[in-house]
Structure formats: C-alpha cells, structure tokens
Write an enzyme that holds these catalytic residues in place. Sequence first.
Site, PDB file in Angstrom:
ATOM      1  N   CYS A  18       7.241 -14.381   2.882  1.00 54.54           N
ATOM      2  CA  CYS A  18       7.409 -13.085   3.549  1.00 54.54           C
ATOM      3  C   CYS A  18       6.334 -12.958   4.628  1.00 54.54           C
ATOM      4  O   CYS A  18       5.167 -13.234   4.373  1.00 54.54           O
ATOM      5  CB  CYS A  18       7.269 -11.946   2.539  1.00 54.54           C
ATOM      6  SG  CYS A  18       7.319 -10.305   3.316  1.00 54.54           S
TER       7      CYS A  18
ATOM      8  N   CYS B  96      16.291  -6.404   5.407  1.00 61.16           N
ATOM      9  CA  CYS B  96      15.704  -7.733   5.479  1.00 61.16           C
ATOM     10  C   CYS B  96      15.948  -8.421   4.128  1.00 61.16           C
ATOM     11  O   CYS B  96      15.657  -7.844   3.080  1.00 61.16           O
ATOM     12  CB  CYS B  96      14.204  -7.648   5.740  1.00 61.16           C
ATOM     13  SG  CYS B  96      13.356  -9.242   5.627  1.00 61.16           S
TER      14      CYS B  96
ATOM     15  N   CYS C 232      13.358 -13.391   2.333  1.00 61.42           N
ATOM     16  CA  CYS C 232      12.778 -14.226   1.267  1.00 61.42           C
ATOM     17  C   CYS C 232      13.874 -14.886   0.422  1.00 61.42           C
ATOM     18  O   CYS C 232      13.596 -15.811  -0.334  1.00 61.42           O
ATOM     19  CB  CYS C 232      11.805 -13.428   0.404  1.00 61.42           C
ATOM     20  SG  CYS C 232      12.433 -11.855  -0.150  1.00 61.42           S
TER      21      CYS C 232
ATOM     22  N   CYS D 275       0.826  -1.202   0.000  1.00 61.59           N
ATOM     23  CA  CYS D 275       0.000   0.000   0.000  1.00 61.59           C
ATOM     24  C   CYS D 275       0.859   1.250   0.000  1.00 61.59           C
ATOM     25  O   CYS D 275       2.045   1.203   0.272  1.00 61.59           O
ATOM     26  CB  CYS D 275      -0.868   0.028   1.255  1.00 61.59           C
ATOM     27  SG  CYS D 275      -1.801  -1.472   1.469  1.00 61.59           S
TER      28      CYS D 275
ATOM     29  N   CYS E 136      12.980  -3.564   3.936  1.00 63.32           N
ATOM     30  CA  CYS E 136      12.673  -4.553   2.895  1.00 63.32           C
ATOM     31  C   CYS E 136      13.514  -4.261   1.649  1.00 63.32           C
ATOM     32  O   CYS E 136      13.343  -3.227   1.005  1.00 63.32           O
ATOM     33  CB  CYS E 136      11.188  -4.509   2.540  1.00 63.32           C
ATOM     34  SG  CYS E 136      10.776  -5.551   1.127  1.00 63.32           S
TER      35      CYS E 136
HETATM   36 FE1  SF4 Z   1      10.946  -7.719   1.832  1.00 64.31          FE
HETATM   37 FE2  SF4 Z   1      11.557 -10.285   1.373  1.00 64.31          FE
HETATM   38 FE3  SF4 Z   1      11.886  -9.245   3.841  1.00 64.31          FE
HETATM   39 FE4  SF4 Z   1       9.422  -9.635   2.839  1.00 64.31          FE
HETATM   40  S1  SF4 Z   1      10.942 -11.229   3.359  1.00 64.31           S
HETATM   41  S2  SF4 Z   1      10.159  -7.791   3.939  1.00 64.31           S
HETATM   42  S3  SF4 Z   1       9.720  -9.188   0.649  1.00 64.31           S
HETATM   43  S4  SF4 Z   1      12.971  -8.650   1.944  1.00 64.31           S
END
Ligand code: SF4
Length: 511
Positions: free
Chosen positions: A440, A490, A493, A21, A294
């Site tokens: 995720c 992060c 994934c 969003c 992210c």
């Molecule tokens: Fe982003 Fe991947 Fe972490 Fe989700 S898991 S917040 S898509 S980096």
Amino acid sequence: MAAFVFHSGVADGNSSLRHHCGIVGISSREEVNMPELLFYGLFSLQHRGQESAGLAYRRQGKIKSYRSVGMVSTALSHYLSESHPSKLGIGHVRYSTHGTNKLENAQPIVVSCSKGEISLAHNGNISNSEILQERLISEGSIFQSTTDTELLLHMIARSRQSSFHEALVECLGLIEGAYCFLLMHEDTLYAVRDPYGFRPLVMGSRDGQVMFASETCALNMFQAGDIREVEPGEMVTVEGTRIISEKLPAPREPVHLPKPDTAAQNPPTARSTVQGTVAQNPPGTVARPRRAHCIFELIYFARPDSEVFGRTVHMARKKMGEMLARSDTVKADIVIAVPDSGNSAALGYSHASGIPLEQGLTRNHYMGRTFIQPTPAMREAGVRMKLHPVREAIAGKRVVVIDDSLVRGTTSRQIVKLLREAGAREIHLRLCSPPVRYPCFYGIDIPTHEELISNRLDPEGIAREIEADSVQFLSMDDLRQCVPNPGDFCYACFSGEYPTPVRDAPVSKKC
Ligand code: SF4
C-alpha cells in the site's frame, strides 16, 4: 523480560495491517473548554490510533499544545479536570510505524514560521514525500520527525506566496497520495481531503460549532447535525462558524502496476522504482474525477457504527458475510466471528446460510492492544491473552470462522489451534476480503511480498499451513457488490492497480 511492542493487528481480528490515524477539529463561535471537547472526539476515534494522542488549541492569540504517548484516556485525561477556554482546536491519535513509538512523531505538530504559527494534524501518507523531502533537505531544511506530516509545514514556510492560504493551496498542488489535513492558522481552521478521497473525513455542526472528524462516530457522539463528507479534493475553511469551501487542483493520471502474475515475480522492493502505464481518457471525453476510497476502511479499520464512503460500516461488513455464504457450500454447525472486526460479517453469513451464529471466541477488551513479539511463542501468547474460546459452544462442532482478512497467516494459525484445543471438529476459515498481495502506498503498513501468505500459497495450501479444514476468500466481484459506487474504491493491495502515480516503494512516514 522482553519489551512489549503494541500492534493493532491481533487486537481487532486477524488483519495484521496497521492503520493510521484519527483526527478531529472544532471551530466554535464562543469560547468553550476546547481540550475537553477534543478529548471526547479523540476518545471516539481511539480505534484509529493507540500509540499517541495530542491536541492543540488557540488561547489568547497563541497555540497551546500537548502530545503524549499512550491512549487518549491516559495521555489526555488531565484535560477533563482543567479549564482552557478557546474557540479553535485540533486533535490527533496515531499508530506508530515499524514499532516506533516516538513522541516526536506524535501530533498535532506546531511550528512558528514566516507565515505565523501553524498547527497541523494529518491522516494518510504522502506518496511523493521522499522526492519532496530530499529537495527540501538539499535546500537546508532540517526535519525533526520521521513523519511526512512535517513536510507540508516546511513547504508552507518556504513558499513565496504572501498569505498562508495561498501558500497552503500552492503546496497541496505539489503533494501526492492520501491525506486528510486539519490545520490551524490564526483564527481559522482548514480541513483538506486529497482529490482521491482515500481516507474518510466528515464535518458537521451543532449550536455555534463546526466539527471535523475522521469518522461519523465522533460527530454522532457530539450529536452534531448536517453531517457530510469533506469531498475529495475539497478544502473547507472555517472561521467561527463561517464556512468557505473550495476545490483543490485535479489529481494526476493513474498508473497501473504489472498484472499479478508478473508482479508476483518482480515485486516492488524497499527502494525500487515502480514502472507503470498511464491510463488515458478516450479523446474528446472528460473523465469524472477518479475516487479511490480505501476499501479496508470498510473491511477492517472503521468503527461499525460509522458511516464511511456512503455506507454504514456494519451494513457493508454484514453484506460481505452474506456474499461469502452465497458462494460457500461447506456444511457446518455454527458460525463464529473473530472479534471484533469479524462480528458484522459473521451475522451476515449466518443470515444468508441459515447456520446459527454462536459466540465461539471472546475478546479481552481490557488489554488495550495486543503486542507483537520477536518469537512465534511470544506471538502465540499474545493471541491467547486476547482471544478466548467458549468451549461448550465449540466442542464437537463443525465451525465456520469469519475474519476480516488474511495477511501473514500466523494469527489465523493460532486461532485454529485455539479452536482445535477447545474441541472443534472442523474449522473452515472465511475471509471478508480477497487475498492481500501488494504493498500500500497510501498509509497502511502491509508486510513484505514474501511475508504475505497469499503470495506463496493458494487457499488449499493456506488451509494446510494454518491447519484449517478449508479457507475461502471473498472474491473481488462479490466485494464490489458490498459497496456503493464500487468504481470509486481503491483495491490496489488485492489487484496491484494503483489509482495514483507511484514511484517509490511505500515508506513508513505516514502520520
Ligand atoms: Fe486501502 Fe489497500 Fe488501497 Fe492501501 S492499497 S489504500 S490498504 S485498499
């Protein structure tokens, strides 16, 4: 005729990851035509959500709101010819989840409760929403939507704290995961970002106005100055143009999922509990607060002209392309991008490799969004409507194709087919991210473990499956070199190492 279901994946390259969003909030010292301003802010954030748009503003002591499915330009266009003087407003654009496109999930949400009238816009995913919601339902709460956004409002309404402010701080301490919230209560605007800083949220100001937005591109459009991030774990309170900043309680310790090989054998399932180990700080040390921005915001989600997590998105992507080229030995005649998300990286690849950049694919921007369909033939039609090869540029050439990421592989296969039909002699697919292998928990819809092509095949196997001549991913080490402070991101994934406690498999209740 089959119904069209909108989906962002093909629309912006190959990612097939659906993002979340966009939010915007404005507090003004003087009355302005608030819905009109919010319209322009949301219009700048359209790439972050195209299923629904909504806004709420305070007028004569009451919150007025309007939400509709569709793009900003259609859903909210009537506000451009109306006048609604107001000093306070928030707005929201949203993607639906799992093909739902329900108005009841559109935002901002407005409620009246024991703390008064509240309006809320949310970007992110509350990862412990299941537990919190079950408890609230057992205590008699009735939820109207399937988003986790409503949860915070129920918690505030039930809080025994006497003031809205105290109730909000108390409830934020119980919430885990990724969130940026904008809330309106009485004459005050609250902006909150989770302690890990998963999603971007920035603030700026201009004559008599304080503004918040998911990305700097919206603030730049307003020609706002003094732009800065709302810090991870910060709550900013604005009344008129008076700004108060406070810190939220520190987050819990991180938990890591099993390493890729064992996780591949035992992937988290729809309702499974994920077991992990709690990382401990060495005795006697005080850890700097963990950040977990992210990385996909830089790879794919954010607009190239935005500055996100301290880096202009275009420059980060260009560097990704350069790093791809440096580890590549392929001989090729041209580099092309899968537009639009591959554009910056293709430029970087071309600069670093010396291989000329060509416009080998054009994108139809007037479709709005591509659709997903239940059959492969219909999906292929979606790609053909969206992407068009430039035959003369491609025919007879050895082509390096730059895309943001590889998820299922179905779209890449169709792109390879398009290029072959246009006469490409060789096709070498290069991705600006490592293989996506894990779910995720922080607001991004990632296909199931079995659907993720990198959980089934190595790059050679993928090349065979999508009928490319070769496939190569950006390595994790090279990706980390493309961002400032790589430890603040992060990458779960790709790695399965989650920065926060994760209990349940991800559920699609995000904004
Ligand atoms: Fe982003 Fe991947 Fe972490 Fe989700 S898991 S917040 S898509 S980096």
